[in-house]
Design a protein around this motif. Sequence first.
Motif, PDB file in Angstrom:
ATOM      1  N   SER A 195      46.658  54.387  45.495  1.00  0.00           N
ATOM      2  CA  SER A 195      45.447  53.639  45.143  1.00  0.00           C
ATOM      3  C   SER A 195      45.889  52.228  44.804  1.00  0.00           C
ATOM      4  O   SER A 195      46.850  52.032  44.040  1.00  0.00           O
ATOM      5  CB  SER A 195      44.736  54.269  43.942  1.00  0.00           C
ATOM      6  OG  SER A 195      44.181  55.530  44.276  1.00  0.00           O
ATOM      7  N   VAL A 196      45.215  51.259  45.363  1.00  0.00           N
ATOM      8  CA  VAL A 196      45.568  49.852  45.169  1.00  0.00           C
ATOM      9  C   VAL A 196      44.470  49.170  44.366  1.00  0.00           C
ATOM     10  O   VAL A 196      43.281  49.299  44.688  1.00  0.00           O
ATOM     11  CB  VAL A 196      45.754  49.130  46.525  1.00  0.00           C
ATOM     12  CG1 VAL A 196      46.063  47.652  46.301  1.00  0.00           C
ATOM     13  CG2 VAL A 196      46.865  49.801  47.324  1.00  0.00           C
ATOM     14  N   ILE A 197      44.870  48.476  43.308  1.00  0.00           N
ATOM     15  CA  ILE A 197      43.947  47.614  42.568  1.00  0.00           C
ATOM     16  C   ILE A 197      44.327  46.181  42.905  1.00  0.00           C
ATOM     17  O   ILE A 197      45.469  45.761  42.668  1.00  0.00           O
ATOM     18  CB  ILE A 197      44.048  47.850  41.055  1.00  0.00           C
ATOM     19  CG1 ILE A 197      43.645  49.281  40.698  1.00  0.00           C
ATOM     20  CG2 ILE A 197      43.164  46.868  40.300  1.00  0.00           C
ATOM     21  CD1 ILE A 197      43.800  49.606  39.236  1.00  0.00           C
ATOM     22  N   ALA A 198      43.401  45.436  43.456  1.00  0.00           N
ATOM     23  CA  ALA A 198      43.716  44.086  43.929  1.00  0.00           C
ATOM     24  C   ALA A 198      42.578  43.132  43.639  1.00  0.00           C
ATOM     25  O   ALA A 198      41.414  43.528  43.551  1.00  0.00           O
ATOM     26  CB  ALA A 198      44.002  44.117  45.434  1.00  0.00           C
ATOM     27  N   GLY A 199      42.920  41.856  43.501  1.00  0.00           N
ATOM     28  CA  GLY A 199      41.922  40.830  43.260  1.00  0.00           C
ATOM     29  C   GLY A 199      41.238  40.400  44.541  1.00  0.00           C
ATOM     30  O   GLY A 199      41.842  40.364  45.613  1.00  0.00           O
ATOM     31  N   ALA A 200      39.946  40.085  44.422  1.00  0.00           N
ATOM     32  CA  ALA A 200      39.166  39.626  45.570  1.00  0.00           C
ATOM     33  C   ALA A 200      37.979  38.828  45.060  1.00  0.00           C
ATOM     34  O   ALA A 200      37.786  38.674  43.850  1.00  0.00           O
ATOM     35  CB  ALA A 200      38.702  40.809  46.418  1.00  0.00           C
ATOM     36  N   ALA A 201      37.189  38.315  45.981  1.00  0.00           N
ATOM     37  CA  ALA A 201      35.974  37.575  45.624  1.00  0.00           C
ATOM     38  C   ALA A 201      34.813  38.143  46.421  1.00  0.00           C
ATOM     39  O   ALA A 201      34.925  38.374  47.630  1.00  0.00           O
ATOM     40  CB  ALA A 201      36.139  36.090  45.916  1.00  0.00           C
ATOM     41  N   VAL A 202      33.705  38.382  45.730  1.00  0.00           N
ATOM     42  CA  VAL A 202      32.486  38.893  46.379  1.00  0.00           C
ATOM     43  C   VAL A 202      31.465  37.764  46.422  1.00  0.00           C
ATOM     44  O   VAL A 202      31.081  37.218  45.381  1.00  0.00           O
ATOM     45  CB  VAL A 202      31.912  40.095  45.611  1.00  0.00           C
ATOM     46  CG1 VAL A 202      30.578  40.522  46.220  1.00  0.00           C
ATOM     47  CG2 VAL A 202      32.902  41.261  45.613  1.00  0.00           C
ATOM     48  N   ILE A 203      31.030  37.405  47.606  1.00  0.00           N
ATOM     49  CA  ILE A 203      30.072  36.316  47.784  1.00  0.00           C
ATOM     50  C   ILE A 203      28.649  36.862  47.718  1.00  0.00           C
ATOM     51  O   ILE A 203      28.347  37.928  48.271  1.00  0.00           O
ATOM     52  CB  ILE A 203      30.290  35.605  49.134  1.00  0.00           C
ATOM     53  CG1 ILE A 203      31.698  35.035  49.221  1.00  0.00           C
ATOM     54  CG2 ILE A 203      29.277  34.485  49.319  1.00  0.00           C
ATOM     55  CD1 ILE A 203      32.012  34.400  50.557  1.00  0.00           C
ATOM     56  N   ASP A 204      27.771  36.148  47.018  1.00  0.00           N
ATOM     57  CA  ASP A 204      26.345  36.475  47.034  1.00  0.00           C
ATOM     58  C   ASP A 204      25.553  35.190  47.182  1.00  0.00           C
ATOM     59  O   ASP A 204      26.117  34.118  47.405  1.00  0.00           O
ATOM     60  CB  ASP A 204      25.943  37.253  45.779  1.00  0.00           C
ATOM     61  CG  ASP A 204      26.228  36.492  44.492  1.00  0.00           C
ATOM     62  OD1 ASP A 204      26.249  35.236  44.512  1.00  0.00           O
ATOM     63  OD2 ASP A 204      26.424  37.149  43.444  1.00  0.00           O
ATOM     64  N   GLU A 205      24.232  35.306  47.064  1.00  0.00           N
ATOM     65  CA  GLU A 205      23.379  34.146  47.326  1.00  0.00           C
ATOM     66  C   GLU A 205      23.522  33.048  46.276  1.00  0.00           C
ATOM     67  O   GLU A 205      23.122  31.903  46.510  1.00  0.00           O
ATOM     68  CB  GLU A 205      21.913  34.593  47.413  1.00  0.00           C
ATOM     69  CG  GLU A 205      21.313  35.127  46.113  1.00  0.00           C
ATOM     70  CD  GLU A 205      21.682  36.572  45.835  1.00  0.00           C
ATOM     71  OE1 GLU A 205      21.247  37.106  44.798  1.00  0.00           O
ATOM     72  OE2 GLU A 205      22.407  37.158  46.679  1.00  0.00           O
ATOM     73  N   ARG A 206      24.093  33.346  45.124  1.00  0.00           N
ATOM     74  CA  ARG A 206      24.217  32.348  44.058  1.00  0.00           C
ATOM     75  C   ARG A 206      25.605  31.750  43.936  1.00  0.00           C
ATOM     76  O   ARG A 206      25.802  30.793  43.207  1.00  0.00           O
ATOM     77  CB  ARG A 206      23.819  32.989  42.719  1.00  0.00           C
ATOM     78  CG  ARG A 206      22.344  33.331  42.604  1.00  0.00           C
ATOM     79  CD  ARG A 206      22.040  33.941  41.263  1.00  0.00           C
ATOM     80  NE  ARG A 206      22.641  35.276  41.129  1.00  0.00           N
ATOM     81  CZ  ARG A 206      22.663  35.967  39.998  1.00  0.00           C
ATOM     82  NH1 ARG A 206      22.169  35.438  38.888  1.00  0.00           N
ATOM     83  NH2 ARG A 206      23.197  37.176  39.959  1.00  0.00           N
ATOM     84  N   GLY A 207      26.563  32.319  44.618  1.00  0.00           N
ATOM     85  CA  GLY A 207      27.938  31.835  44.507  1.00  0.00           C
ATOM     86  C   GLY A 207      28.891  32.967  44.796  1.00  0.00           C
ATOM     87  O   GLY A 207      28.799  33.620  45.843  1.00  0.00           O
ATOM     88  N   TYR A 208      29.789  33.249  43.866  1.00  0.00           N
ATOM     89  CA  TYR A 208      30.703  34.365  44.076  1.00  0.00           C
ATOM     90  C   TYR A 208      31.111  34.952  42.735  1.00  0.00           C
ATOM     91  O   TYR A 208      30.910  34.359  41.667  1.00  0.00           O
ATOM     92  CB  TYR A 208      31.938  33.932  44.875  1.00  0.00           C
ATOM     93  CG  TYR A 208      32.915  33.033  44.130  1.00  0.00           C
ATOM     94  CD1 TYR A 208      34.042  33.570  43.492  1.00  0.00           C
ATOM     95  CD2 TYR A 208      32.736  31.657  44.080  1.00  0.00           C
ATOM     96  CE1 TYR A 208      34.936  32.758  42.823  1.00  0.00           C
ATOM     97  CE2 TYR A 208      33.627  30.844  43.415  1.00  0.00           C
ATOM     98  CZ  TYR A 208      34.731  31.397  42.788  1.00  0.00           C
ATOM     99  OH  TYR A 208      35.617  30.588  42.128  1.00  0.00           O
ATOM    100  N   VAL A 209      31.666  36.151  42.806  1.00  0.00           N
ATOM    101  CA  VAL A 209      32.147  36.856  41.619  1.00  0.00           C
ATOM    102  C   VAL A 209      33.622  37.184  41.836  1.00  0.00           C
ATOM    103  O   VAL A 209      33.995  37.722  42.881  1.00  0.00           O
ATOM    104  CB  VAL A 209      31.357  38.151  41.360  1.00  0.00           C
ATOM    105  CG1 VAL A 209      31.855  38.819  40.071  1.00  0.00           C
ATOM    106  CG2 VAL A 209      29.868  37.868  41.271  1.00  0.00           C
ATOM    107  N   ASN A 210      34.445  36.849  40.852  1.00  0.00           N
ATOM    108  CA  ASN A 210      35.867  37.183  40.898  1.00  0.00           C
ATOM    109  C   ASN A 210      36.005  38.634  40.435  1.00  0.00           C
ATOM    110  O   ASN A 210      35.568  38.984  39.336  1.00  0.00           O
ATOM    111  CB  ASN A 210      36.644  36.251  39.979  1.00  0.00           C
ATOM    112  CG  ASN A 210      38.081  36.066  40.412  1.00  0.00           C
ATOM    113  OD1 ASN A 210      38.429  36.283  41.570  1.00  0.00           O
ATOM    114  ND2 ASN A 210      38.936  35.667  39.485  1.00  0.00           N
TER     115      ASN A 210
END
Length: 415
Positions: free
Chosen positions: A281-296
């Motif tokens: 199982s890998v825990i990794a950082g990413a960014a989720v884009i939505d209509e208001r910007g993004y979430v780290n």
Amino acid sequence: MTPDILARSRRRAFSALRAQSLPSIPARLRSPLLVAVSIVVGMVGWSGQVLALPVAIIFPALWAHSPSRLVAGLMSAGYFLAASRGLPQGVANFYAADVWSGLLLWIAASLAFMAVHTVLWAKRPEQGRPRRIALRYLAAMVLTGLPPFGITGWANPLTAAGVLFPGCGWWGLAATTTGLAMMTSRFWPAAVLALSGFWLWSAATWTQPDLPQAWQGVDLKYGVSLGRDASLERHRGLVAIVRALADDGTRFVVLPESALGFWTPTVKHLWQNGLQGTDLSVIAGAAVIDERGYVNVMVAISAHDAHVIYRERMPVPVSMWQPWRAWFGQDGGARANFFANPVVELSGTKIAALICYEQLIVWPALQSMLYSPDLIVATGNGWWTAGTSIAAIQQASATAWARLFAVPIVMAFNK
């Protein structure tokens, strides 16, 4: 004895105690000396060495003995600016700009800390009970540890609790708070002796926090390209690094902040396919884009599942978190999820996640500790901190919280 004589006797006694608690220094030198010492305390305490954190406990004594509100403000600014001295260079690296923009942000970041300590400072009374000084300092410590002032609440001396009282949890935090309050009183020499004793004992017996069995953090040296290079070759290279750890009995692998770039269905499927045939199982950082910007975020990926498990509570102000955009009807910037998901669960393990900037401030760690996590996962993408002590301070702070609450920690950083 008449009341007047009794009052004069009390004033003389208090003056004598005050003279004993603060060495006799010429008035013209006292203010510059206090400011200079506060700068040294900020530099040494926040050098990035975890065992140096208790140096910061001197700050309350200096603040309480400031001869005026102006000196208290200058001393608070000196301490904070010295503690966060890597910020100008870090901002210049991040924006690929000259150092002046970093200097402006550095000064702006210090304003909240300086303002709180300036406003709450009070002249030490010549008679009566000076307890209000301690209460005022505790109020300042709490205000700079919680939002909104705590958004830029670096360099909180309370972080030293993990070195002074490792393994003592909330009792250790309470003991450190009491010691900090005593540092503002006429009994500060006794407080220094007591806390120094705990410090020396801790340093003599110090051990790093345990690394939990079957967990492994992976440090990378991809620099600015991490999270920006979305090529198939980059993802395949990271999958190969992770799969190589399976031979050592590792089941959970932690990758740094932003390791996966943007979290998309394509990236999800690529990684799940890459982990086929393993129990990893890998825990990794990413960014989720939505209509208001993004979430780290942090995502958890295995051969059979992949989903977001953590949304960052406090992104880096200005460079990531830009709330003023909404005031002008603009989108963009990272969204802060204040006080959300203090712990997350993965395979029955309660995890306190701290991404990058959250390791520099107090409230995310303490909020997570309220839920008794089994593990701390601390990640960062510190390429922009090259030539500064910021990443080292992040790791020292995270280590201190882990030692205070005797919680294992896994860290993964990119340089």
